[in-house]
Scaffold this active site. Structure first.
Site, PDB file in Angstrom:
ATOM      1  N   HIS A  82      25.660 -11.811 -37.300  1.00  0.00           N
ATOM      2  CA  HIS A  82      26.632 -12.303 -38.288  1.00  0.00           C
ATOM      3  C   HIS A  82      26.297 -13.710 -38.780  1.00  0.00           C
ATOM      4  O   HIS A  82      26.816 -14.147 -39.798  1.00  0.00           O
ATOM      5  CB  HIS A  82      28.063 -12.246 -37.722  1.00  0.00           C
ATOM      6  CG  HIS A  82      28.391 -13.313 -36.725  1.00  0.00           C
ATOM      7  ND1 HIS A  82      28.442 -13.077 -35.363  1.00  0.00           N
ATOM      8  CD2 HIS A  82      28.709 -14.619 -36.879  1.00  0.00           C
ATOM      9  CE1 HIS A  82      28.783 -14.182 -34.733  1.00  0.00           C
ATOM     10  NE2 HIS A  82      28.949 -15.145 -35.635  1.00  0.00           N
TER      11      HIS A  82
ATOM     12  N   ASP B 108      25.447  -7.137 -32.758  1.00  0.00           N
ATOM     13  CA  ASP B 108      25.488  -8.506 -33.288  1.00  0.00           C
ATOM     14  C   ASP B 108      24.309  -9.346 -32.802  1.00  0.00           C
ATOM     15  O   ASP B 108      24.441 -10.529 -32.515  1.00  0.00           O
ATOM     16  CB  ASP B 108      26.808  -9.191 -32.926  1.00  0.00           C
ATOM     17  CG  ASP B 108      27.130 -10.347 -33.876  1.00  0.00           C
ATOM     18  OD1 ASP B 108      26.419 -10.504 -34.885  1.00  0.00           O
ATOM     19  OD2 ASP B 108      28.082 -11.099 -33.594  1.00  0.00           O
TER      20      ASP B 108
ATOM     21  N   SER C  40      27.886 -19.363 -31.994  1.00  0.00           N
ATOM     22  CA  SER C  40      27.385 -17.984 -32.052  1.00  0.00           C
ATOM     23  C   SER C  40      25.870 -17.950 -32.106  1.00  0.00           C
ATOM     24  O   SER C  40      25.245 -18.655 -32.902  1.00  0.00           O
ATOM     25  CB  SER C  40      27.952 -17.266 -33.279  1.00  0.00           C
ATOM     26  OG  SER C  40      29.341 -17.112 -33.175  1.00  0.00           O
TER      27      SER C  40
END
Length: 471
Positions: free
Chosen positions: A198, A236, A314
């Site tokens: 993402h 992801d 992230s």
């Protein structure tokens, strides 16, 4: 004998401690004198004579005792210094009880000493005993697996140089531009970087890689322009590649299967574009299911930690105390603190291997909803239904998707899978690991049904759509 003398009462412990040590080492005595030149009785100093073995025991096994007994305001040495056989301390009258208390306290703190050394065993040298204490306290953990003073700092220093900041600049609407931020980890000196899918996704479609430039900034300030090699939006996980004329610092990959709830871990990354940020915490759960988090699609498992994770973390690494990457941080619960999640590095390694082998992640699909069984669950099912099969472990099938490969193979709700592809089954993870990327390959399955009826089935997995609910 000595343990009986240790009581929770400080005064009694002090007195009995002094007597016990005196008996054990045969060399402590107190003497006082109150005579004076004016013929009146005045309290005066108390002389404490301590034998060399007793003094060596106290000074070598209790730094607290040594510190207290070297206070010049309380103690003074006799004229001519200490003799070879005895240490004689001259004390003010109020300190006599203090001596007894400190000796008693030293005995309490070092009660375990008597289990290691008998009266005939040589005492350790005071210097050789104290040096390791100082070293353990300041530099290293006292035992393997313990958290030392520098454990977190050293682990962060080992992995830190390989942590990068990732930014993607891309168009939104017309002349407007947006910028996504994230973190990554260099896993190969050739410039291969692990990050989140993402972080490099297109703003218009979260299932498509951005066509914008991927900016990569290293911890030392060097900047590179990278390209997205592969991305899997279900897990992801993405791989970015940069080119460098010199080898780049790479982090060492560990094993997430060795983690236990309560183990210390460190999260590194660039939250809110603040590079070189480190937070620490513990592993809260090693197998948090995606269904527990309300996430649909194919079943996944995550590491749950209480490390502080924010926007920009992230893609950054989750590191153990050995400085090894054990996970990739991907998300947190926005409405709560201390609920952060990472993809286990064992799963990430398999994803990267499929990237290299297939150019994408291939997931077999059976069409089963499954439930891990243990002794307590089995006992509970048998209480409700006496015909429940006699098994010690296995995987229960509550639901079979109509028209799925499992349905065509003959699976029924209530089946208990005990063997899969010729291997005993203890849990769902074993079935997933056995299938790997085997699509279209017939697999032999042994199930048990009511009244212990065994049935052999053959199932041919299909490739899963990423929106499929179960295996």
């Amino acid at each position: 004998m000595f343990r009986r003398l240790l009581t929770p009462r400080p005064c009694r412990s002090a007195a009995t401690g002094l007597l016990a040590l005196t008996a054990f080492y045969g060399g402590a005595a107190l003497a006082s004198s109150s005579s004076s030149s004016d013929g009146h009785s005045h309290p005066s100093n108390v002389a404490v004579s301590i034998s060399a073995p007793l003094w060596q025991f106290l000074s070598s096994t209790s730094e607290l005792f040594l510190r207290d007994f070297t206070l010049p305001s309380l103690f003074s040495s006799p004229p001519g210094g200490f003799s070879i056989k005895h240490r004689i301390l001259s004390l003010p009258p109020f300190s006599s009880l203090l001596v007894a208390f400190l000796i008693g306290r030293s005995l309490v703190l070092n009660a375990g000493f008597f289990t290691r050394y008998s009266s005939t065993s040589p005492l350790p040298d005071s210097n050789s005993y104290r040096e390791p204490l100082g070293k353990n306290r300041n530099d290293a953990p006292c035992c393997p697996g313990c958290l030392g003073r520098n454990s977190i700092a050293e682990a962060a220093a080992a992995a830190g140089p390989a942590v990068v900041n990732i930014s993607v600049v891309q168009g939104l609407y017309g002349p407007m531009f947006g910028k996504s931020i994230g973190s990554g980890t260099i896993i190969d000196p050739d410039g291969t970087i692990l990050t989140c899918a993402h972080c490099v996704a297109d703003f218009h479609s979260m299932r498509r890689v951005s066509k914008g430039k991927v900016g990569v900034t290293l911890q030392d300030g060097r900047e590179f322009e990278g390209i997205v090699v592969n991305a899997d939006f279900l897990s992801d996980i993405a791989v970015v590649k940069i080119q460098s004329k010199t080898p780049l610092p790479a982090a060492k990959l560990g094993s997430s299967s060795k983690l236990r709830p309560g183990d210390w871990v460190i999260a590194l990354g660039c939250p809110l574009s603040l590079q070189n940020t480190i937070t620490s915490g513990i592993v809260s759960c090693v197998d948090r299911k995606s269904s527990d988090l309300g996430l649909g699609g194919v079943r996944r498992e995550y590491l749950q930690t209480d490390c502080a994770i924010n926007e920009g973390n992230s893609g950054g690494p989750l590191v153990n105390l050995d400085g090894e990457v054990v996970g990739v941080n991907i998300m947190k619960v926005a409405a709560a603190d201390g609920l952060s999640f990472a993809v286990p590095i064992d799963s990430v390694i398999k994803i990267v291997e499929q990237f290299r082998k297939n150019g994408r992640v291939v997931r077999p699909w059976l069409g089963l909803k499954m439930l891990d069984l243990n002794e307590m669950k089995i006992a509970q099912f048998k209480e409700k239904d006496a015909s429940f099969p006699d098994v010690v472990k296995g995987v229960l099938v509550p639901v079979v998707t109509p028209g799925s490969p499992a349905d065509r193979a003959g699976f029924r709700p209530g089946d208990v899978v005990v063997e899969f592809d010729g291997k005993p089954v203890g849990g769902i993870k074993e079935i997933v690991d056995t299938m790997e990327d085997q699509v279209g390959k017939p697999l032999k399955v042994l199930v048990k049904r009511a009244n212990n009826k065994s049935v052999a089935l053959t199932v041919v997995p299909e490739e899963a759509d990423i929106d499929s609910i179960e295996l």
